[in-house]
Design an enzyme around this catalytic site. Structure first.
Site, PDB file in Angstrom:
ATOM      1  N   SER A  95      13.532   2.739  11.336  1.00 30.40           N
ATOM      2  CA  SER A  95      12.608   2.176  11.912  1.00 30.40           C
ATOM      3  C   SER A  95      11.635   3.382  12.501  1.00 30.40           C
ATOM      4  O   SER A  95      11.802   3.918  13.298  1.00 30.40           O
ATOM      5  CB  SER A  95      12.991   1.025  12.906  1.00 30.40           C
ATOM      6  OG  SER A  95      11.814   0.419  13.653  1.00 30.40           O
ATOM      7  N   TYR A 106      -2.161  -7.522  17.066  1.00 31.40           N
ATOM      8  CA  TYR A 106      -2.374  -6.748  15.858  1.00 31.40           C
ATOM      9  C   TYR A 106      -3.703  -5.815  16.205  1.00 31.40           C
ATOM     10  O   TYR A 106      -3.553  -4.623  15.841  1.00 31.40           O
ATOM     11  CB  TYR A 106      -2.592  -7.328  14.524  1.00 31.40           C
ATOM     12  CG  TYR A 106      -2.654  -6.683  13.127  1.00 31.40           C
ATOM     13  CD1 TYR A 106      -1.780  -5.990  12.678  1.00 31.40           C
ATOM     14  CD2 TYR A 106      -3.840  -6.765  12.576  1.00 31.40           C
ATOM     15  CE1 TYR A 106      -1.983  -5.329  11.619  1.00 31.40           C
ATOM     16  CE2 TYR A 106      -3.892  -6.168  11.203  1.00 31.40           C
ATOM     17  CZ  TYR A 106      -2.930  -5.379  10.917  1.00 31.40           C
ATOM     18  OH  TYR A 106      -3.091  -4.674   9.690  1.00 31.40           O
ATOM     19  N   LEU A 125       0.792  -1.247  -0.117  1.00 31.07           N
ATOM     20  CA  LEU A 125      -0.034  -0.049   0.069  1.00 31.07           C
ATOM     21  C   LEU A 125       0.942   1.179  -0.063  1.00 31.07           C
ATOM     22  O   LEU A 125       0.514   2.127  -0.744  1.00 31.07           O
ATOM     23  CB  LEU A 125      -0.960   0.166   1.237  1.00 31.07           C
ATOM     24  CG  LEU A 125      -2.086  -1.149   1.303  1.00 31.07           C
ATOM     25  CD1 LEU A 125      -2.530  -1.583   2.560  1.00 31.07           C
ATOM     26  CD2 LEU A 125      -3.063  -0.553   0.370  1.00 31.07           C
ATOM     27  N   LYS A 168      -3.867  -1.751  16.311  1.00 26.02           N
ATOM     28  CA  LYS A 168      -4.573  -0.905  15.108  1.00 26.02           C
ATOM     29  C   LYS A 168      -5.924  -0.446  15.715  1.00 26.02           C
ATOM     30  O   LYS A 168      -6.520   0.728  15.294  1.00 26.02           O
ATOM     31  CB  LYS A 168      -5.135  -1.737  13.776  1.00 26.02           C
ATOM     32  CG  LYS A 168      -3.891  -2.386  13.159  1.00 26.02           C
ATOM     33  CD  LYS A 168      -3.068  -1.104  12.381  1.00 26.02           C
ATOM     34  CE  LYS A 168      -2.365  -1.627  11.319  1.00 26.02           C
ATOM     35  NZ  LYS A 168      -1.310  -0.726  10.642  1.00 26.02           N
TER      36      LYS A 168
END
Ligand code: NAD
Length: 325
Positions: A74, A166, A20, A170
């Site tokens: 990073s 995750y 993406l 998120k």
């Protein structure tokens, strides 16, 4: 409709070496933004590093006549976040756009997730949003203009088996973005969340073990993927992401989903609910129980329980609008 352009704008896209982020960086540059292409260059599970990922995208942008610089820091450390923003400031003196997109997966059952599967996921999704977001926000605030897009996930908004780590990272984007949007409104800064859906190398990290949950497996099997397949490339997400970070878009405090060519606002909604009887006495559990149906009634709203339910409603909407037969 006039073209939406980014002339004179400086954009940072994290995790722009693949998937993406790469499509965002290429299209931003094509529309004349100057782009910091950030990517650590590791694997889909966050191991390893290579400057090549960002450099190849920068080369592609320059070959097409665009302006970009590569950065391989990073996002998951405070120093890295500062260095990414500093690269934009050193080269072009400002930051107008931040697309916080870098990330990876380490899936496992909730009860089995180890610290090695939790901490790096929280670092790259949640803490990175602070590490890159804070210095970028400060630079935007200084100029009185900014567009921030955080990357959430349907796995968090609706739930996905084997992704508690995750989804926790998120899901936090929702709260973070809402606050940044409120605070940023005084300085011309907008903040939104995108819930993308795309075939990318992250699929390789999707161990099919999550099919052991019967209800979840049912949702997966019921999902209408058949017609969606041709509309699941990363580039289907790019127009929505770029519109949200354009000067033309003043929308803020929102969450937007892209799923197989269906673009839709997603929101947490509350029903009208049930109001307890007048007075200072709280209701009983039994009153809650007898009014629970009214508490839960959401009228016409739909609330997907998995990303696969969302596929089904996306296809339903597409059928209603005559996009699919
Ligand atoms: P991808 O693996 O193709 O790209 C992610 C990029 O982030 C990689 O190039 C990787 O090297 C980079 N990255 C990882 N850790 C980094 C770090 N510490 N610092 C800098 N860069 C780092 O994955 P994608 O599918 O393009 O995903 C992009 C974002 O969208 C991720 O945040 C992902 O969680 C999210 N997302 C993807 C989907 C989907 O269906 N693909 C769905 C929901 C959310």
């Amino acid at each position: 409709m006039t073209d939406i352009r980014f002339d004179g704008r400086v954009a940072i896209v994290t995790g722009a070496g693949n998937g993406l982020g790469k499509t965002y960086a290429l299209e931003l540059a094509r529309r004349r933004a100057r782009v910091v292409v950030n990517d650590l260059g590791g694997s889909g599970s966050g191991t390893g590093a290579s400057a090549m990922a960002a450099e190849l995208v920068v080369q592609e942008i320059r070959d097409a006549g665009g302006e970009a610089i590569a950065n391989a820091d990073s996002v998951a450390t405070r120093e890295g976040g500062n260095a990414i923003v500093q690269a934009a400031l050193d080269t072009w003196g400002k930051v107008d756009v931040l697309i916080s997109n870098a990330g990876f997966l380490r899936n496992n059952r909730f009860e089995d997730l180890t610290d090695q599967e939790i901490d790096p996921i929280i670092d790259v999704h949640l803490k990175a949003a602070f590490y890159v977001g804070q210095p970028a926000y400060r630079a935007m605030r200084a100029k009185g203009y900014g567009r921030i897009l955080f990357t959430g996930s349907a796995s968090a908004m609706f739930g996905h088996a084997w992704q508690a780590n995750y989804a926790a990272g998120k899901g936090a984007m929702l709260g973070l973005s809402n606050v940044v949007a409120i605070e940023g409104s005084a300085y011309g800064i907008t903040s939104n969340v995108i819930l993308p859906t795309a075939s990318s190398r992250l699929e390789a990290e999707m161990t099919p073990g999550f099919m052991e949950i019967p209800e979840f497996a049912k949702a997966f099997q019921n999902a209408d993927f058949s017609l969606a397949q041709e509309r699941i490339g990363p580039e289907f997400n790019t127009p929505l992401a770029l519109y949200l970070v354009s000067e033309a878009c003043t929308a803020t405090h929102g969450v937007y989903s892209c799923n197989s060519g269906r673009y839709a606002r997603v929101r947490i909604c509350a029903a009208e609910g049930w109001v307890s009887p007048k007075g200072s006495v709280p209701p009983t559990l039994e009153q809650i129980a007898s009014n629970f149906e009214q508490i839960c009634t959401l009228g016409e709203y739909t609330e997907p329980m998995t990303p696969y339910d969302e596929f089904t409603s996306a296809v339903k909407a597409a059928r209603k609008q005559g996009v699919y037969p």
